[in-house]
Write an enzyme that holds these catalytic residues in place. Structure first.
Site, PDB file in Angstrom:
ATOM      1  N   ASN A 175       0.809  -1.216   0.000  1.00 26.88           N
ATOM      2  CA  ASN A 175       0.000   0.000   0.000  1.00 26.88           C
ATOM      3  C   ASN A 175       0.848   1.276   0.000  1.00 26.88           C
ATOM      4  O   ASN A 175       0.385   2.332  -0.412  1.00 26.88           O
ATOM      5  CB  ASN A 175      -0.912  -0.036   1.246  1.00 26.88           C
ATOM      6  CG  ASN A 175      -1.513   1.307   1.564  1.00 26.88           C
ATOM      7  OD1 ASN A 175      -2.433   1.749   0.891  1.00 26.88           O
ATOM      8  ND2 ASN A 175      -0.982   1.983   2.572  1.00 26.88           N
ATOM      9  N   TYR A 182       3.704   9.229 -10.999  1.00 25.00           N
ATOM     10  CA  TYR A 182       2.762   8.424 -10.211  1.00 25.00           C
ATOM     11  C   TYR A 182       1.930   7.511 -11.123  1.00 25.00           C
ATOM     12  O   TYR A 182       1.732   6.327 -10.827  1.00 25.00           O
ATOM     13  CB  TYR A 182       1.865   9.379  -9.429  1.00 25.00           C
ATOM     14  CG  TYR A 182       0.922   8.751  -8.439  1.00 25.00           C
ATOM     15  CD1 TYR A 182       1.332   8.501  -7.123  1.00 25.00           C
ATOM     16  CD2 TYR A 182      -0.389   8.451  -8.775  1.00 25.00           C
ATOM     17  CE1 TYR A 182       0.457   7.951  -6.194  1.00 25.00           C
ATOM     18  CE2 TYR A 182      -1.268   7.897  -7.862  1.00 25.00           C
ATOM     19  CZ  TYR A 182      -0.841   7.654  -6.568  1.00 25.00           C
ATOM     20  OH  TYR A 182      -1.717   7.111  -5.658  1.00 25.00           O
TER      21      TYR A 182
HETATM   22  N1  CAA Z   1      -6.113  18.928 -18.379  1.00 28.72           N
HETATM   23  C1  CAA Z   1      -5.676  19.897 -19.211  1.00 28.72           C
HETATM   24  N2  CAA Z   1      -5.098  21.023 -18.770  1.00 28.72           N
HETATM   25  C2  CAA Z   1      -4.972  21.179 -17.458  1.00 28.72           C
HETATM   26  C3  CAA Z   1      -5.419  20.211 -16.538  1.00 28.72           C
HETATM   27  C4  CAA Z   1      -6.017  19.060 -17.049  1.00 28.72           C
HETATM   28  N3  CAA Z   1      -6.469  18.086 -16.246  1.00 28.72           N
HETATM   29  N4  CAA Z   1      -5.156  20.648 -15.299  1.00 28.72           N
HETATM   30  C5  CAA Z   1      -4.559  21.855 -15.436  1.00 28.72           C
HETATM   31  N5  CAA Z   1      -4.451  22.162 -16.737  1.00 28.72           N
HETATM   32  C6  CAA Z   1      -3.891  23.374 -17.314  1.00 28.72           C
HETATM   33  C7  CAA Z   1      -4.314  24.581 -16.508  1.00 28.72           C
HETATM   34  O1  CAA Z   1      -5.579  25.027 -16.955  1.00 28.72           O
HETATM   35  C8  CAA Z   1      -3.224  25.566 -16.796  1.00 28.72           C
HETATM   36  O2  CAA Z   1      -3.399  26.116 -18.066  1.00 28.72           O
HETATM   37  P1  CAA Z   1      -3.185  27.700 -18.320  1.00 28.72           P
HETATM   38  O3  CAA Z   1      -1.773  27.969 -17.855  1.00 28.72           O
HETATM   39  O4  CAA Z   1      -3.396  27.839 -19.765  1.00 28.72           O
HETATM   40  O5  CAA Z   1      -4.204  28.340 -17.454  1.00 28.72           O
HETATM   41  C9  CAA Z   1      -1.988  24.681 -16.920  1.00 28.72           C
HETATM   42  O6  CAA Z   1      -2.479  23.373 -17.195  1.00 28.72           O
HETATM   43  C10 CAA Z   1      -1.177  24.663 -15.656  1.00 28.72           C
HETATM   44  O7  CAA Z   1      -1.998  24.117 -14.630  1.00 28.72           O
HETATM   45  P2  CAA Z   1      -1.718  24.362 -13.116  1.00 28.72           P
HETATM   46  O8  CAA Z   1      -1.861  25.816 -12.804  1.00 28.72           O
HETATM   47  O9  CAA Z   1      -2.571  23.431 -12.331  1.00 28.72           O
HETATM   48  O10 CAA Z   1      -0.169  23.985 -13.050  1.00 28.72           O
HETATM   49  P3  CAA Z   1       0.680  23.910 -11.780  1.00 28.72           P
HETATM   50  O11 CAA Z   1       2.063  23.679 -12.242  1.00 28.72           O
HETATM   51  O12 CAA Z   1       0.429  25.017 -10.847  1.00 28.72           O
HETATM   52  O13 CAA Z   1       0.117  22.596 -11.071  1.00 28.72           O
HETATM   53  C11 CAA Z   1      -0.296  20.338 -10.750  1.00 28.72           C
HETATM   54  C12 CAA Z   1       0.160  21.396 -11.726  1.00 28.72           C
HETATM   55  C13 CAA Z   1       0.672  20.291  -9.539  1.00 28.72           C
HETATM   56  C14 CAA Z   1      -0.222  19.014 -11.463  1.00 28.72           C
HETATM   57  C15 CAA Z   1      -1.704  20.617 -10.229  1.00 28.72           C
HETATM   58  O14 CAA Z   1      -2.545  20.806 -11.343  1.00 28.72           O
HETATM   59  C16 CAA Z   1      -2.232  19.465  -9.420  1.00 28.72           C
HETATM   60  O15 CAA Z   1      -1.885  19.281  -8.250  1.00 28.72           O
HETATM   61  N6  CAA Z   1      -3.117  18.657 -10.018  1.00 28.72           N
HETATM   62  C17 CAA Z   1      -3.712  17.495  -9.320  1.00 28.72           C
HETATM   63  C18 CAA Z   1      -2.948  16.262  -9.615  1.00 28.72           C
HETATM   64  C19 CAA Z   1      -3.639  15.123  -8.951  1.00 28.72           C
HETATM   65  O16 CAA Z   1      -4.805  14.806  -9.225  1.00 28.72           O
HETATM   66  N7  CAA Z   1      -2.975  14.442  -8.031  1.00 28.72           N
HETATM   67  C20 CAA Z   1      -3.590  13.357  -7.351  1.00 28.72           C
HETATM   68  C21 CAA Z   1      -2.937  13.237  -6.002  1.00 28.72           C
HETATM   69  S1  CAA Z   1      -3.799  12.075  -4.984  1.00 28.72           S
HETATM   70  C22 CAA Z   1      -3.437  10.604  -5.658  1.00 28.72           C
HETATM   71  O17 CAA Z   1      -2.643  10.480  -6.541  1.00 28.72           O
HETATM   72  C23 CAA Z   1      -4.150   9.423  -5.085  1.00 28.72           C
HETATM   73  C24 CAA Z   1      -4.746   8.605  -6.125  1.00 28.72           C
HETATM   74  O18 CAA Z   1      -4.259   7.517  -6.410  1.00 28.72           O
HETATM   75  C25 CAA Z   1      -5.986   9.066  -6.806  1.00 28.72           C
END
Ligand code: CAA
Length: 240
Positions: free
Chosen positions: A82, A147
């Site tokens: 896990n 990941y």
């Molecule tokens: N699809 C397409 N474009 C996307 C997007 C998506 N899903 N998400 C963000 N973007 C775009 C944004 O709109 C932005 O575009 P603009 O600059 O044109 O506005 C650009 O990408 C940059 O996005 P961010 O501002 O979000 O970029 P960042 O560098 O600040 O952050 C990130 C990036 C750290 C990945 C953040 O988006 C994030 O934390 N995302 C969540 C990731 C996630 O789901 N993690 C899961 C963790 S929990 C886990 O993993 C457990 C499990 O098993 C489920």
């Protein structure tokens, strides 16, 4: 005394819920953890389940840790892989260290723990291995090439090892959780998480206990015909 089960990353979040569910089902449970001593002590005080510290991504440490558990408690018959970390970021911003640490711990940890536990299971003709994958290993996720690759790797690892274990009574299955209410998911920026939850048909985050329930099913005595499968527990977010 019930069969001995070890749950990596077992003192917090999903791992803790798995430990508690297996203990409630009469197994003799041991938790492994890597970092947070304070949380591990609190976990043992509250549950009576011992916690052993090592980094599952460290091959030698995993082998030695399991040897110690077997000496203290008995042969490990149930392994729940896990333990996992996130180091989210888009590819452009992701360092090589963020990539390799996630692969080393999340995927390498499964290999290391299986190397330690599988031979004994094979020898004794009975074993259960459950690997915790992720919806993001199945579907991919923006900002998670590390990941998603590791978790996707876990799903392949599961199917390959299932084939090797089948004729020795060792089942190997995976669970692919969706977004569960844990510290890991709480670290996702609020606005991003809101959008993700909006796409979950059930309309909420999952609970750690809802994953533990799946593990309890897969490790049961009468689950011997279930092997190489992936149980998706994600509120309907990804169906295939
Ligand atoms: N699809 C397409 N474009 C996307 C997007 C998506 N899903 N998400 C963000 N973007 C775009 C944004 O709109 C932005 O575009 P603009 O600059 O044109 O506005 C650009 O990408 C940059 O996005 P961010 O501002 O979000 O970029 P960042 O560098 O600040 O952050 C990130 C990036 C750290 C990945 C953040 O988006 C994030 O934390 N995302 C969540 C990731 C996630 O789901 N993690 C899961 C963790 S929990 C886990 O993993 C457990 C499990 O098993 C489920």
């Amino acid at each position: 005394m019930g069969r001995v089960a070890i749950v990596t990353g077992g003192t917090r979040g999903i791992g803790r819920a798995i430990c508690e569910a297996l203990a409630a089902n009469g197994l003799t449970v041991v938790a492994n953890y890597a970092g947070n001593d304070e949380k591990a002590r609190a976990f043992t005080d509250e549950t009576g389940i011992p916690a052993y510290k090592w980094d599952v991504g460290d091959h030698e440490a995993a082998i030695e840790g399991c040897r110690q558990v077997e000496q203290d408690v008995g042969p490990i018959e149930v392994l729940v892989n896990n333990a996992g970390i996130t180091r989210d970021g888009t590819l452009l911003k992701m360092s090589f260290e963020d990539w390799s640490e996630v692969l080393r711990i999340n995927l390498g940890g499964c290999f290391n723990m299986a190397k330690a536990c599988f031979p004994g299971m094979k020898e004794r003709g009975w074993g259960r291995i459950v690997n915790i994958g992720s919806i993001n290993g199945q579907a991919g996720q923006y900002g998670q090439v590390n990941y998603a690759a590791a978790k996707s790797g876990i799903h392949g690892f599961t199917k390959a090892l299932a084939q090797e274990g089948a004729r020795f009574g060792v089942t190997v299955n995976a669970i692919a959780p969706g977004y569960i209410d844990t510290e890991m998911v709480a670290a996702v920026p609020e606005a991003v998480l809101e959008k993700i939850v909006a796409r979950v048909p059930v309309g909420r985050l999952g609970q750690a206990e809802e994953i533990a329930r799946g593990v309890a099913f897969l490790v049961a005595e009468d689950a011997g015909f279930v092997t190489g499968s992936t149980l998706s527990i994600n509120g309907g977010q990804h169906m295939y």
